[in-house]
Every structure is written in structure tokens, then in C-alpha cells.
Design a protein around this motif. Sequence first.
Motif: not given
Length: 415
Positions: A153-154, A188-189, A309-310, A329-331
Motif C-alpha cells: 500500500f502506497g 500520501y501515507i 503521514t504514516a 484522505k489525500g492526493w
Amino acid sequence: MMHVMKHKTISLAAAAALALGSASAAYAEIGFKAGAWDLSFSGNVNGFATWNTCDTKAVGVQGGLACNRVSPNGDKEQAIESGLLPSALVFSAKSRQSGFDIGVTIGFYPGISSSATGKGGIGRSDIDARQNFLTFGDKSWGTVKVGRDIGLFGSDAILSDMTLLGVGSGAGAIRGGNTTLGRIGVGYIYTDWIPQISYASPNYGGFQYSAGVFQGMDVVNFSGNANSATLTQHEEPGLQAKASYEWGGRISGKAWVGGLSQKVKARSTDNAPAGASVSGQAFDIGAKVNSGGLEGVLYAYTGDGIGTTAIGFDAASFAGGTLEKRKSKGWYAQGTYKIGKWKPGISYGVSKLDLASNETSSNLVKENKSLVLGLYYSLTPSLNLVAEYIPTTAKNQAGEEVKDKVIALGAILFF
């Protein structure tokens, strides 16, 4: 990062140079044969001078990634430090035995900053042994990985981040670590380096999938917010999976989707009711498209009980005697254009964290966002010179903001 054992096992640093089509994009593995084994070394060394201008407002943003030094403290800070990538030395060995492709990889990642003493005398840098895994498989059915390596993931989000060659956010706000943050927490995480037993399929005409069981990550109070819960008991592994499709042609690219799920319980010593649990899930989607020298990246994620963040950072709230998950959430969007040895780029990203239903925490971070303007120059096929300008903004749940600005100049060499 490793699909079948016929392919080279590479470090995140080398993968970054290749995946980004960087200003150098050169990856020259140092390899030799010893009996039945193919041995290789690879890695990078980098360093950056950063000039940071911090905010001076009397505003608190817990978990914010922009530096704030309330007046009359000095708002300027200069450092010479590693960028988003630490330096790296990665050793791998592979062989074909009894019908299996087998291999091992061990990677050592030191920063150049004195992480033990900051900028004090008699300092030293720490070595982060991020990679330590074995693989076995065959090109006909795929590869099994056992050990510590990058998560699923990520992972494509960070591998597609142009600031892997540079600094990105965090140069002003983060001190004492091996690296800055790039777009970690501002788009992103962090995928992280996680103990795992995972499987990667063969490549089916550009389509590939991976899945596995992973060590679950604690829910931690990264921000220092009074309501942020801590949970540290793991009775079952986490799960992660990813699927991707790559295509060639005049307009080439890659698209991917991924996800993770984990459950963490509270011990009696945690900041949560003993025995209570947080079940967290997150999903991400992204694409990278190339046409000539132009490359574009779009990426987005959403999470519930995973934090920001993590993985696990401020993922839940313990307030009023109840435990509740926080949503996040984020982008980010990015564009680069390669012109001869030059590669200018622009990137913008946002990470958001919502309050849980049981709390009112005005100082907790609501949003971290940053703009990155980068210029990368290939001095040699292996050596990049880098210049970046990075304004970062952190906003709390009350809508108050702090801002910092960073100028970074440095170099990164892959081998």
C-alpha cells in the motif's frame, strides 16, 4: 519491487531513478559471480544544503509538517542533510537451485545528519537496515518474499514521487532523522518497510498483482494531541494487496490500485480502554503516464482508522471514555518534462485528517499541503544535481495555518 527472480532485486533508490525516468535514470549494478551465485551491490549517496524560513505565529498545529517558531525565536534555519532518500548500500545474491530461483537482499541506509546529537559535537549518523528478506519462486508462477521490505500500500506513490531525487517537505520541521519527507504526509501515507510474507505474481502481459500478510502497525500519538489514542497489541497480521497494469507505446504508463487492513487492540498501559480495538482500512489508486519527455502522475488515497503521514499515526481518538476512529484522505498531482539533461518538475499534494465523532480538538492537524518546484540536471549518467523550492502549509481543525518555505540545493549519485 521484485517480480520474479529473473529480474534484478533493486533498492528503493535505484528503483526511484528507473521509475522516475530521472535526470540520470542510470542504474549500473556492481555485480560478479561466485560459484552458483550471482552477487551484486547497488545504492546511492546524496546530500543537500537546505535554507528554511519558519512561521512565527502563535498558532499550534499538532501533527503539522510546517515548522513554526513563535517570535522572538529565530525563524531561519540552515542544514546540510540527506533528502527524502537516505544514502544506501544494498547487497543481493541470487541463484537457481532445484527448480527454484532463490535470493536474498540486505540493505543498509545511513543518513548524513548526526541523528544522535542533532548538530552537536561528536555526532554520528544511524544506519537503517530497511531491507532484509529472502525470495523463492519461478517465472512460471511468481515469487514468495519472506522478511522486511517495502510495503504494498502506497509503494507506487512514493516510487513515482519526483522528490525521491531531492528533499520535498519536512526539511524545516523534521530534525534528528535520516531523511526529510518528500510527499510523505503531504499527498500520501508512508508505505514503510514492514516484516512480511508476500507473493508477487508473474507479469501477465503488463498485469501483475501482489498480496501478503504483514506485521500490523501500532496506533500511535504522533501529534502529541491529548485525545490521540495508542494501541499496541497485535493478535493477527495485517493484510496488504496491490494490482497494477503497465502498457507501452507512444503514450506509455502504469495504473495501480492497492489496499491494507489491520486490527490493533489496546493493552492496559495504552491510552485506550484495555481490550478495545481499532480496525483500520485504507485504499489507494494512481496512474503515471509518459509521452516523449512529458510525464504526469495522479494519485489519491482514503483511510479509516489508519491515520495520516504514516500508518497508525493519530489514527484514533480516546475521549469521553470512548474510542473512535479518525478518517483520512489525500492526493497529489505531478508533472515533469525531460529536456536533454534537464528535467523541471512541479508537484502539489494534500493530506487531510478528520476529527472523530467523540472529540473536539482545535489544535490537531486538519491538513498538510505543499507545492514543490524542482529542477534536476544530469551532470553524468549516474550523478544528478538538484534544486527545489518547497512551501508547506499546515492547518489545524480551527482553520488556523502555519507556513514554511525551503530552498534545497544538492546532489545524488546512484551506482
